[in-house]
Design a protein around this motif. Structure first.
Motif, PDB file in Angstrom:
ATOM      1  N   ASP A  28       0.892  -1.144  -0.016  1.00  0.00           N
ATOM      2  CA  ASP A  28      -0.018   0.110   0.080  1.00  0.00           C
ATOM      3  C   ASP A  28       0.759   1.292  -0.108  1.00  0.00           C
ATOM      4  O   ASP A  28       1.915   1.215   0.775  1.00  0.00           O
ATOM      5  N   THR A  29       0.576   2.148  -0.872  1.00  0.00           N
ATOM      6  CA  THR A  29       1.391   3.501  -1.163  1.00  0.00           C
ATOM      7  C   THR A  29       0.440   4.645  -1.205  1.00  0.00           C
ATOM      8  O   THR A  29      -0.723   4.479  -1.613  1.00  0.00           O
ATOM      9  N   PHE A  30       1.109   5.817  -1.096  1.00  0.00           N
ATOM     10  CA  PHE A  30       0.252   6.830  -1.422  1.00  0.00           C
ATOM     11  C   PHE A  30       1.185   7.969  -1.881  1.00  0.00           C
ATOM     12  O   PHE A  30       2.342   7.883  -1.686  1.00  0.00           O
ATOM     13  N   SER A  31       0.473   8.856  -2.569  1.00  0.00           N
ATOM     14  CA  SER A  31       1.456  10.321  -2.899  1.00  0.00           C
ATOM     15  C   SER A  31       0.411  11.349  -2.527  1.00  0.00           C
ATOM     16  O   SER A  31      -0.701  11.520  -2.447  1.00  0.00           O
TER      17      SER A  31
END
Length: 90
Positions: free
Chosen positions: A13-16
């Motif tokens: 899980d990643t985000f920006s």
């Protein structure tokens, strides 16, 4: 790239944080601010857009009138501090 044994790697899980120019409220602090979407634009941003016309028009400063500024707790500047007390200004 898949592992050599053919098994799938676990998902990550990643985000920006996408930024835009500052609005009138945030400009005295920094020349950039995070893009804040209106709830009406969530689906368009995440799912329903034409690849020939991506939703670049949503990458604009949020209206200052819909925001408020309050002093931050001085302990926020230390990464060792974490908890609900960070929400109280000091």
């Amino acid at each position: 790239m898949a592992p050599a044994d053919g098994k799938h790697a676990p998902s990550l899980d990643t985000f920006s944080i996408v930024t835009t120019e500052a609005n009138e409220l945030t400009d005295p602090i920094h020349d950039r601010m995070p893009v804040i979407l209106h709830p009406r634009d969530y689906d368009r941003w995440l799912n329903d857009y034409d690849e020939a016309r991506p939703p670049l028009d949503l990458l604009r400063p949020y209206e200052s009138e819909g925001m408020r500024m309050t002093p931050a707790n001085r302990a926020v500047g230390n990464v060792r501090n974490n908890g609900p007390e960070m929400l109280n200004s000091a």
